[in-house]
Design a protein around this motif. Structure first.
Motif, PDB file in Angstrom:
ATOM      1  N   ILE A  48      42.068  32.579  41.086  1.00 16.67           N
ATOM      2  CA  ILE A  48      40.874  32.306  40.087  1.00 16.67           C
ATOM      3  C   ILE A  48      40.858  33.514  38.903  1.00 16.67           C
ATOM      4  O   ILE A  48      40.839  33.308  37.614  1.00 16.67           O
ATOM      5  CB  ILE A  48      39.594  31.895  40.755  1.00 16.67           C
ATOM      6  CG1 ILE A  48      39.473  30.701  41.521  1.00 16.67           C
ATOM      7  CG2 ILE A  48      38.586  32.039  39.576  1.00 16.67           C
ATOM      8  CD1 ILE A  48      38.213  30.312  42.271  1.00 16.67           C
ATOM      9  N   THR A  49      40.999  34.738  39.509  1.00 16.27           N
ATOM     10  CA  THR A  49      40.981  35.698  38.633  1.00 16.27           C
ATOM     11  C   THR A  49      41.962  35.627  37.623  1.00 16.27           C
ATOM     12  O   THR A  49      42.041  36.150  36.251  1.00 16.27           O
ATOM     13  CB  THR A  49      40.934  37.203  39.446  1.00 16.27           C
ATOM     14  OG1 THR A  49      39.837  37.009  40.237  1.00 16.27           O
ATOM     15  CG2 THR A  49      40.806  38.436  38.691  1.00 16.27           C
ATOM     16  N   LEU A  50      43.213  35.379  38.196  1.00 14.09           N
ATOM     17  CA  LEU A  50      44.468  35.290  37.255  1.00 14.09           C
ATOM     18  C   LEU A  50      44.350  34.194  36.296  1.00 14.09           C
ATOM     19  O   LEU A  50      44.615  34.562  35.143  1.00 14.09           O
ATOM     20  CB  LEU A  50      45.807  35.019  38.287  1.00 14.09           C
ATOM     21  CG  LEU A  50      47.039  34.932  37.460  1.00 14.09           C
ATOM     22  CD1 LEU A  50      47.440  36.208  36.964  1.00 14.09           C
ATOM     23  CD2 LEU A  50      48.197  34.479  38.593  1.00 14.09           C
ATOM     24  N   TYR A  51      43.880  33.332  36.759  1.00 11.34           N
ATOM     25  CA  TYR A  51      43.590  32.042  35.640  1.00 11.34           C
ATOM     26  C   TYR A  51      42.579  32.837  34.622  1.00 11.34           C
ATOM     27  O   TYR A  51      42.722  32.528  33.445  1.00 11.34           O
ATOM     28  CB  TYR A  51      42.975  30.858  36.419  1.00 11.34           C
ATOM     29  CG  TYR A  51      42.742  29.689  35.519  1.00 11.34           C
ATOM     30  CD1 TYR A  51      43.706  28.749  35.412  1.00 11.34           C
ATOM     31  CD2 TYR A  51      41.656  29.518  34.704  1.00 11.34           C
ATOM     32  CE1 TYR A  51      43.779  27.582  34.446  1.00 11.34           C
ATOM     33  CE2 TYR A  51      41.477  28.525  33.849  1.00 11.34           C
ATOM     34  CZ  TYR A  51      42.715  27.401  33.624  1.00 11.34           C
ATOM     35  OH  TYR A  51      42.536  26.232  32.853  1.00 11.34           O
ATOM     36  N   PHE A  52      41.605  33.310  34.880  1.00 12.06           N
ATOM     37  CA  PHE A  52      40.676  33.866  34.014  1.00 12.06           C
ATOM     38  C   PHE A  52      41.282  34.640  33.226  1.00 12.06           C
ATOM     39  O   PHE A  52      41.121  34.972  31.999  1.00 12.06           O
ATOM     40  CB  PHE A  52      39.403  34.529  34.593  1.00 12.06           C
ATOM     41  CG  PHE A  52      38.249  33.460  35.162  1.00 12.06           C
ATOM     42  CD1 PHE A  52      38.788  32.124  35.433  1.00 12.06           C
ATOM     43  CD2 PHE A  52      37.019  34.003  35.567  1.00 12.06           C
ATOM     44  CE1 PHE A  52      37.748  31.243  36.134  1.00 12.06           C
ATOM     45  CE2 PHE A  52      36.113  33.290  35.956  1.00 12.06           C
ATOM     46  CZ  PHE A  52      36.419  31.857  36.181  1.00 12.06           C
ATOM     47  N   ILE A  53      42.170  35.549  33.681  1.00  7.81           N
ATOM     48  CA  ILE A  53      42.762  36.684  32.659  1.00  7.81           C
ATOM     49  C   ILE A  53      43.614  36.052  31.804  1.00  7.81           C
ATOM     50  O   ILE A  53      43.695  36.378  30.675  1.00  7.81           O
ATOM     51  CB  ILE A  53      43.556  37.632  33.644  1.00  7.81           C
ATOM     52  CG1 ILE A  53      42.586  38.542  34.555  1.00  7.81           C
ATOM     53  CG2 ILE A  53      44.428  38.624  32.755  1.00  7.81           C
ATOM     54  CD1 ILE A  53      43.327  39.183  35.553  1.00  7.81           C
ATOM     55  N   ARG A  54      44.508  35.133  32.421  1.00 12.52           N
ATOM     56  CA  ARG A  54      45.614  34.383  31.425  1.00 12.52           C
ATOM     57  C   ARG A  54      44.794  33.624  30.251  1.00 12.52           C
ATOM     58  O   ARG A  54      45.281  33.602  29.350  1.00 12.52           O
ATOM     59  CB  ARG A  54      46.389  33.591  32.251  1.00 12.52           C
ATOM     60  CG  ARG A  54      47.285  34.199  33.177  1.00 12.52           C
ATOM     61  CD  ARG A  54      48.087  33.151  33.825  1.00 12.52           C
ATOM     62  NE  ARG A  54      49.172  33.754  34.716  1.00 12.52           N
ATOM     63  CZ  ARG A  54      50.024  32.945  35.599  1.00 12.52           C
ATOM     64  NH1 ARG A  54      49.795  31.670  35.629  1.00 12.52           N
ATOM     65  NH2 ARG A  54      51.029  33.510  35.901  1.00 12.52           N
ATOM     66  N   HIS A  55      43.683  33.144  30.552  1.00 19.79           N
ATOM     67  CA  HIS A  55      42.950  32.396  29.678  1.00 19.79           C
ATOM     68  C   HIS A  55      41.726  33.118  28.857  1.00 19.79           C
ATOM     69  O   HIS A  55      41.009  32.378  28.331  1.00 19.79           O
ATOM     70  CB  HIS A  55      42.425  30.969  30.181  1.00 19.79           C
ATOM     71  CG  HIS A  55      43.624  29.997  30.628  1.00 19.79           C
ATOM     72  ND1 HIS A  55      44.161  30.276  31.824  1.00 19.79           N
ATOM     73  CD2 HIS A  55      44.246  29.074  30.164  1.00 19.79           C
ATOM     74  CE1 HIS A  55      45.130  29.365  32.121  1.00 19.79           C
ATOM     75  NE2 HIS A  55      45.254  28.673  30.932  1.00 19.79           N
ATOM     76  N   GLN A  56      41.803  34.226  29.246  1.00 20.22           N
ATOM     77  CA  GLN A  56      40.740  35.254  28.510  1.00 20.22           C
ATOM     78  C   GLN A  56      39.201  34.534  28.721  1.00 20.22           C
ATOM     79  O   GLN A  56      38.487  34.643  27.787  1.00 20.22           O
ATOM     80  CB  GLN A  56      41.177  35.383  27.101  1.00 20.22           C
ATOM     81  CG  GLN A  56      42.588  36.118  27.117  1.00 20.22           C
ATOM     82  CD  GLN A  56      42.779  36.403  25.379  1.00 20.22           C
ATOM     83  OE1 GLN A  56      42.392  35.478  24.684  1.00 20.22           O
ATOM     84  NE2 GLN A  56      43.344  37.564  25.124  1.00 20.22           N
ATOM     85  N   ILE A  57      38.796  34.009  29.925  1.00 18.87           N
ATOM     86  CA  ILE A  57      37.430  33.523  30.028  1.00 18.87           C
ATOM     87  C   ILE A  57      36.490  34.841  30.026  1.00 18.87           C
ATOM     88  O   ILE A  57      36.671  35.711  31.104  1.00 18.87           O
ATOM     89  CB  ILE A  57      37.462  32.867  31.505  1.00 18.87           C
ATOM     90  CG1 ILE A  57      38.580  31.634  31.402  1.00 18.87           C
ATOM     91  CG2 ILE A  57      36.266  32.298  31.691  1.00 18.87           C
ATOM     92  CD1 ILE A  57      38.505  30.684  30.177  1.00 18.87           C
TER      93      ILE A  57
END
Length: 235
Positions: A48-57
């Protein structure tokens, strides 16, 4: 006890504790020897953290967080060649990427969000429906599976944990100083133990395992002996 009798009654084994205390390596070996499924809850938060980083959440943007959690899917595949579980994010193998330090630096901030923890808990409960699992994390015995038949809480001193993490990173070709890793772990400990939602805490009925001065083999044997006795009780 025979292997056949061990398989007659399956239990849930919850292993919680501090980062670098040896939870994952111990849990994997226990699961392997009992022929149980191993579930790395930390990998879920890291994905989830990786997704947030990639999508600048932005973590303070509740609407963006909600949309992101709706859009992502986490699954696990077993790699028979490497004999280990592979974490997949929306079908992509991210097992190596989620272990990198830039994810480690951010994962505690992401995992303290209530909506994130609720998302992961739904996944965890589904995985535990059939029992016969070993799951490690921060709140498995205290929050996710308070009814787990065996709960372990692992600790180790900060310097020992940092040295272990440094060795892991060096094996992957990542270069960090021991001081950087100590600071990372210290910050994670602070966030994990003080967060509002499901803080890192030893469940009342969890058995303490201090891995500072014992080997990986001794850690696994300690848990396996307890597990076998518990399975025998439920037979």
């Amino acid at each position: 006890m025979s292997a056949q009798r061990l398989l007659m009654k399956k239990i849930i084994i919850a292993i919680d504790g501090y980062a670098g205390a040896g939870k994952s390596t111990t849990a994997k070996e226990v699961a392997r020897q009992l022929k149980y499924n191993y579930v790395d809850s930390g990998a879920m938060y890291r994905a989830i953290t990786l997704y947030f980083i990639r999508h600048q959440i932005a973590l303070d943007d509740s609407e963006a967080v909600h949309r992101a959690l709706e859009a992502l899917d986490i699954s696990f595949l077993y790699d028979p060649i490497q004999q280990k579980s592979i974490t997949c994010l929306n079908g992509e193998d991210v097992e190596q990427e989620i272990r990198k330090m830039y994810v480690s630096d951010y994962v505690s901030d992401v995992s303290k969000l209530l909506e994130v923890r609720q998302k992961v808990m739904v996944l965890q409960l589904k995985l535990g429906e059939s029992k016969g699992i070993v799951m490690d994390g921060r709140d498995i015995g205290s929050k996710v599976f308070p009814f787990a038949e065996l709960k372990i809480f692992m600790i180790a001193d900060l310097e020992t944990r940092a040295a272990r993490r440094l060795e892991e990173l060096q094996a992957k070709g990542e270069v960090f100083s021991l001081e950087e890793i100590i600071e990372n772990l210290r910050n994670r400990d602070q966030i994990d133990t003080t967060r509002k939602e499901s803080p890192l805490v030893q469940a009342e009925d969890a058995i303490l395992l201090d891995s500072t001065h014992i080997s990986f083999t001794e850690q696994a044997e300690f848990v396996l002996n307890l597990a076998r006795r518990k399975i025998e009780e439920y037979h």
